[in-house]
Design an enzyme around this catalytic site. Structure first.
Site, PDB file in Angstrom:
ATOM      1  N   SER A 171      11.388  52.523  27.324  1.00 18.36           N
ATOM      2  CA  SER A 171      10.296  51.775  26.704  1.00 18.36           C
ATOM      3  C   SER A 171      10.249  52.021  25.206  1.00 18.36           C
ATOM      4  O   SER A 171      10.600  53.120  24.734  1.00 18.36           O
ATOM      5  CB  SER A 171       8.982  52.242  27.340  1.00 18.36           C
ATOM      6  OG  SER A 171       7.881  51.782  26.594  1.00 18.36           O
ATOM      7  N   TYR A 187       3.101  59.366  30.116  1.00 18.11           N
ATOM      8  CA  TYR A 187       4.006  58.287  30.525  1.00 18.11           C
ATOM      9  C   TYR A 187       5.165  58.168  29.531  1.00 18.11           C
ATOM     10  O   TYR A 187       6.334  58.133  29.908  1.00 18.11           O
ATOM     11  CB  TYR A 187       3.244  56.961  30.626  1.00 18.11           C
ATOM     12  CG  TYR A 187       4.159  55.762  30.672  1.00 18.11           C
ATOM     13  CD1 TYR A 187       4.931  55.492  31.798  1.00 18.11           C
ATOM     14  CD2 TYR A 187       4.294  54.908  29.563  1.00 18.11           C
ATOM     15  CE1 TYR A 187       5.795  54.408  31.838  1.00 18.11           C
ATOM     16  CE2 TYR A 187       5.159  53.816  29.597  1.00 18.11           C
ATOM     17  CZ  TYR A 187       5.906  53.574  30.727  1.00 18.11           C
ATOM     18  OH  TYR A 187       6.780  52.506  30.752  1.00 18.11           O
ATOM     19  N   LYS A 236       9.556  58.895  29.785  1.00 17.93           N
ATOM     20  CA  LYS A 236      10.687  58.039  29.383  1.00 17.93           C
ATOM     21  C   LYS A 236      11.610  58.798  28.429  1.00 17.93           C
ATOM     22  O   LYS A 236      12.833  58.760  28.547  1.00 17.93           O
ATOM     23  CB  LYS A 236      10.164  56.761  28.699  1.00 17.93           C
ATOM     24  CG  LYS A 236       9.387  55.849  29.621  1.00 17.93           C
ATOM     25  CD  LYS A 236      10.261  55.315  30.737  1.00 17.93           C
ATOM     26  CE  LYS A 236       9.491  54.476  31.728  1.00 17.93           C
ATOM     27  NZ  LYS A 236      10.242  54.157  32.944  1.00 17.93           N
TER      28      LYS A 236
HETATM   29  P1  NAD Z   1       5.746  47.903  38.414  1.00 15.92           P
HETATM   30  O1  NAD Z   1       4.749  48.955  38.707  1.00 15.92           O
HETATM   31  O2  NAD Z   1       5.361  46.487  38.632  1.00 15.92           O
HETATM   32  O3  NAD Z   1       7.094  48.182  39.232  1.00 15.92           O
HETATM   33  C1  NAD Z   1       7.540  49.472  39.550  1.00 15.92           C
HETATM   34  C2  NAD Z   1       7.885  49.483  41.024  1.00 15.92           C
HETATM   35  O4  NAD Z   1       8.369  50.802  41.341  1.00 15.92           O
HETATM   36  C3  NAD Z   1       6.685  49.204  41.932  1.00 15.92           C
HETATM   37  O5  NAD Z   1       7.018  48.203  42.860  1.00 15.92           O
HETATM   38  C4  NAD Z   1       6.416  50.544  42.600  1.00 15.92           C
HETATM   39  O6  NAD Z   1       5.918  50.374  43.917  1.00 15.92           O
HETATM   40  C5  NAD Z   1       7.780  51.198  42.566  1.00 15.92           C
HETATM   41  N1  NAD Z   1       7.791  52.666  42.565  1.00 15.92           N
HETATM   42  C6  NAD Z   1       7.076  53.525  41.777  1.00 15.92           C
HETATM   43  N2  NAD Z   1       7.406  54.791  42.060  1.00 15.92           N
HETATM   44  C7  NAD Z   1       8.360  54.739  43.048  1.00 15.92           C
HETATM   45  C8  NAD Z   1       9.102  55.721  43.757  1.00 15.92           C
HETATM   46  N3  NAD Z   1       8.940  57.027  43.551  1.00 15.92           N
HETATM   47  N4  NAD Z   1       9.979  55.301  44.686  1.00 15.92           N
HETATM   48  C9  NAD Z   1      10.147  53.986  44.933  1.00 15.92           C
HETATM   49  N5  NAD Z   1       9.491  53.026  44.305  1.00 15.92           N
HETATM   50  C10 NAD Z   1       8.599  53.398  43.350  1.00 15.92           C
HETATM   51  O7  NAD Z   1       6.229  48.120  36.899  1.00 15.92           O
HETATM   52  P2  NAD Z   1       7.126  47.205  35.970  1.00 15.92           P
HETATM   53  O8  NAD Z   1       6.263  46.650  34.912  1.00 15.92           O
HETATM   54  O9  NAD Z   1       7.955  46.289  36.776  1.00 15.92           O
HETATM   55  O10 NAD Z   1       8.028  48.309  35.297  1.00 15.92           O
HETATM   56  C11 NAD Z   1       9.302  48.652  35.802  1.00 15.92           C
HETATM   57  C12 NAD Z   1       9.876  49.782  34.979  1.00 15.92           C
HETATM   58  O11 NAD Z   1       9.929  49.379  33.620  1.00 15.92           O
HETATM   59  C13 NAD Z   1       9.042  51.056  35.019  1.00 15.92           C
HETATM   60  O12 NAD Z   1       9.912  52.164  35.014  1.00 15.92           O
HETATM   61  C14 NAD Z   1       8.257  50.990  33.725  1.00 15.92           C
HETATM   62  O13 NAD Z   1       7.894  52.261  33.261  1.00 15.92           O
HETATM   63  C15 NAD Z   1       9.270  50.335  32.800  1.00 15.92           C
HETATM   64  N6  NAD Z   1       8.636  49.654  31.664  1.00 15.92           N
HETATM   65  C16 NAD Z   1       7.669  48.721  31.907  1.00 15.92           C
HETATM   66  C17 NAD Z   1       7.039  48.111  30.815  1.00 15.92           C
HETATM   67  C18 NAD Z   1       5.934  47.101  31.050  1.00 15.92           C
HETATM   68  O14 NAD Z   1       5.194  46.825  30.110  1.00 15.92           O
HETATM   69  N7  NAD Z   1       5.793  46.500  32.212  1.00 15.92           N
HETATM   70  C19 NAD Z   1       7.417  48.428  29.513  1.00 15.92           C
HETATM   71  C20 NAD Z   1       8.424  49.373  29.311  1.00 15.92           C
HETATM   72  C21 NAD Z   1       9.030  49.992  30.406  1.00 15.92           C
HETATM   73  C1  UD1 Z   2       1.326  49.066  26.257  1.00 19.68           C
HETATM   74  C2  UD1 Z   2       1.455  50.525  26.579  1.00 19.68           C
HETATM   75  C3  UD1 Z   2       2.852  50.989  26.197  1.00 19.68           C
HETATM   76  C4  UD1 Z   2       3.905  50.136  26.867  1.00 19.68           C
HETATM   77  C5  UD1 Z   2       3.672  48.684  26.459  1.00 19.68           C
HETATM   78  C6  UD1 Z   2       4.683  47.782  27.118  1.00 19.68           C
HETATM   79  C7  UD1 Z   2      -0.840  51.307  26.372  1.00 19.68           C
HETATM   80  C8  UD1 Z   2      -1.799  52.108  25.543  1.00 19.68           C
HETATM   81  N1  UD1 Z   2       0.426  51.234  25.875  1.00 19.68           N
HETATM   82  O1  UD1 Z   2       1.460  48.915  24.859  1.00 19.68           O
HETATM   83  O2  UD1 Z   2       3.047  52.336  26.571  1.00 19.68           O
HETATM   84  O3  UD1 Z   2       5.198  50.528  26.466  1.00 19.68           O
HETATM   85  O4  UD1 Z   2       2.340  48.315  26.870  1.00 19.68           O
HETATM   86  O5  UD1 Z   2       4.134  46.697  27.720  1.00 19.68           O
HETATM   87  O6  UD1 Z   2      -1.157  50.799  27.443  1.00 19.68           O
HETATM   88  N2  UD1 Z   2      -5.488  44.593  23.342  1.00 19.68           N
HETATM   89  C9  UD1 Z   2      -6.749  44.104  23.090  1.00 19.68           C
HETATM   90  N3  UD1 Z   2      -7.618  43.988  24.137  1.00 19.68           N
HETATM   91  C10 UD1 Z   2      -7.278  44.330  25.419  1.00 19.68           C
HETATM   92  C11 UD1 Z   2      -5.972  44.828  25.660  1.00 19.68           C
HETATM   93  C12 UD1 Z   2      -5.114  44.953  24.589  1.00 19.68           C
HETATM   94  O7  UD1 Z   2      -7.094  43.775  21.961  1.00 19.68           O
HETATM   95  O8  UD1 Z   2      -8.120  44.217  26.328  1.00 19.68           O
HETATM   96  C13 UD1 Z   2      -4.544  44.711  22.212  1.00 19.68           C
HETATM   97  C14 UD1 Z   2      -4.073  46.133  21.978  1.00 19.68           C
HETATM   98  O9  UD1 Z   2      -4.925  46.800  21.089  1.00 19.68           O
HETATM   99  C15 UD1 Z   2      -2.697  45.876  21.381  1.00 19.68           C
HETATM  100  C16 UD1 Z   2      -2.233  44.561  22.018  1.00 19.68           C
HETATM  101  O10 UD1 Z   2      -3.411  43.942  22.527  1.00 19.68           O
HETATM  102  O11 UD1 Z   2      -2.812  45.676  20.013  1.00 19.68           O
HETATM  103  C17 UD1 Z   2      -1.267  44.770  23.150  1.00 19.68           C
HETATM  104  O12 UD1 Z   2      -1.807  45.717  24.048  1.00 19.68           O
HETATM  105  P1  UD1 Z   2      -1.106  46.100  25.439  1.00 19.68           P
HETATM  106  O13 UD1 Z   2      -0.803  44.862  26.193  1.00 19.68           O
HETATM  107  O14 UD1 Z   2      -1.951  47.139  26.096  1.00 19.68           O
HETATM  108  O15 UD1 Z   2       0.298  46.684  24.978  1.00 19.68           O
HETATM  109  P2  UD1 Z   2       0.644  47.925  24.006  1.00 19.68           P
HETATM  110  O16 UD1 Z   2      -0.558  48.614  23.574  1.00 19.68           O
HETATM  111  O17 UD1 Z   2       1.574  47.415  22.976  1.00 19.68           O
END
Ligand code: NAD
Ligand code: UD1
Length: 341
Positions: free
Chosen positions: A125, A150, A154
């Site tokens: 991330s 979190y 990573k």
């Molecule tokens: P998500 O929660 O929708 O998907 C993660 C999946 O992993 C879920 O289906 C959950 O049930 C499963 N899971 C969790 N722990 C597990 C375990 N121990 N064994 C088996 N399954 C398990 O999340 P996502 O948004 O799809 O994110 C996927 C990956 O990408 C994560 O590692 C997350 O940290 C990373 N990531 C997500 C974002 C984001 O904003 N969504 C940003 C940066 C990185």
């Molecule tokens: C979040 C995570 C970050 C992750 C990233 C990826 C947090 C604190 N950080 O980042 O670890 O890697 O998502 O998706 O959760 N905002 C509002 N009102 C709201 C919600 C958000 O104004 O109700 C604003 C926030 O201040 C920010 C922007 O929208 O400026 C995006 O917020 P968000 O979607 O939570 O993402 P990040 O903070 O960038």
């Protein structure tokens, strides 16, 4: 046909990636413990792809249970999505985050070693870039100043994977640092389905637009940015999914070792711009108020996409309007989210 094990393949990014892999000719096996997703996703994937995928309900920290997946399938590559991802929750229950995220990554590595699987793509991330605002973030930007457990998981897993690659010189590992994934599949059948009240901007706006939440609070409009609200690099989840296919192809055609890519669009969008784009997509105003800054937020965060473009051949195709319209379609087709199992 090469087979990819997708851990966390029932989740938001994982499920979209399953589709992209399928469309690119890969077979897919999914391992997910359903900690943050519902089995309904598998039915939806079947509707979209016209076939189902081998699904194991398994905790990736459980070596014995996960070994069955490796035993029963000839896995060529692994994409490790499984993990917990809620920043606020990670502050409340850090030990669960460390044990689940780090434990599952280590278990996956152990089994890859045992079963001779060489290719691994890991979901990292942009959060590893911490509080720095030296944008755009390049893959060489400093890391390791994370602001929550979190983020540290990573950062630590990236290090563990680098150490693993040194000890196993034939391993090919790709670290992908995602910026802000948003949007949904064009079918409206799968998308982001958070439990309870969302913390992140797009799921929150979607629920206000759909009428399940009353109003959005914009966290701060006094930042040093053009309109005073924070800029983020939102990337369509379908683009992100395609980035994973590129990563698998990259590993197949390159030497062993660790590679690292940002996945973003390279463009910052402000909260005000995101609201305006969503209003255009849904056709009505989004009720919002301006509130205090959220602790821990940085003003500006966006990716340098140069390396991903040049080496991975990855360039995001979708813009903020596409992201909003797909979110809106997902929201209107699934106003209450997916049904419980
Ligand atoms: P998500 O929660 O929708 O998907 C993660 C999946 O992993 C879920 O289906 C959950 O049930 C499963 N899971 C969790 N722990 C597990 C375990 N121990 N064994 C088996 N399954 C398990 O999340 P996502 O948004 O799809 O994110 C996927 C990956 O990408 C994560 O590692 C997350 O940290 C990373 N990531 C997500 C974002 C984001 O904003 N969504 C940003 C940066 C990185
Ligand atoms: C979040 C995570 C970050 C992750 C990233 C990826 C947090 C604190 N950080 O980042 O670890 O890697 O998502 O998706 O959760 N905002 C509002 N009102 C709201 C919600 C958000 O104004 O109700 C604003 C926030 O201040 C920010 C922007 O929208 O400026 C995006 O917020 P968000 O979607 O939570 O993402 P990040 O903070 O960038």
């Amino acid at each position: 046909m090469a087979t990819v094990l997708v851990t966390g393949g029932n989740g938001y990014i994982g499920s979209h990636t399953v589709i992209s892999l399928f469309e690119s000719g890969y077979d897919v096996v999914i391992a997910d413990n359903l900690a943050n997703s519902k089995m309904e996703v598998q039915k939806r994937l079947k509707t979209i792809c016209g076939r189902d995928f081998k699904f194991y309900k398994v905790d990736c920290c459980d070596e014995k249970a996960l070994s069955v997946v490796f035993e029963e399938n000839r896995i060529d590559s692994v994409i490790h999505f499984a993990g917990l991802k809620a920043v606020g929750e990670s502050v409340r229950i850090p030990l669960d985050y460390y044990s689940n995220n780090i434990g599952s990554a280590i278990t996956v590595c152990k089994l890859m070693k045992k079963y001779g699987v060489k290719n691994l793509v890991f979901s990292s991330s942009a959060t590893v870039y911490g509080m720095s605002e030296d944008v755009p973030f390049t893959e060489e930007s400093p890391v390791g100043i994370c602001t929550n457990p979190y983020g540290w998981t990573k950062w630590m897993i990236e290090q563990i994977l680098r150490d693993f690659a040194v000890s196993e010189p034939s391993m090919k590992i790709c670290l992908l640092r995602y910026f802000n994934p948003v949007g949904a599949h064009e079918s409206g059948l799968i998308g982001e389905d958070p439990r309870g009240i969302p913390n992140n901007l797009f799921p929150y706006i979607s629920k206000v637009a759909g009428g399940t939440l009353e109003k959005l609070t914009v966290f701060g409009d006094d930042y040093d940015t053009p309109d005073g609200t924070c800029l983020r690099d939102y990337i369509h989840v379908v683009d992100l999914a395609e980035g994973h296919v590129k990563a698998i192809q990259y590993l197949d055609s390159h030497d062993a070792g660790v590679c690292l890519f940002n996945l973003g669009t390279g463009k910052g969008t402000s909260v005000k711009e995101a609201i305006a784009a969503f209003e255009k997509a849904c056709g009505h105003p989004i009720n919002h108020v301006f509130g205090d800054r959220r602790p821990g937020d940085i003003a500006v965060c966006y990716a340098s996409t140069e390396k991903a473009e040049k080496d991975l051949g990855f360039k995001a195709r979708y813009n903020i309007d596409d992201m909003c319209s797909s979110c809106w379609k997902w929201q209107t087709m699934n106003p209450e989210g997916l049904a419980d199992d």
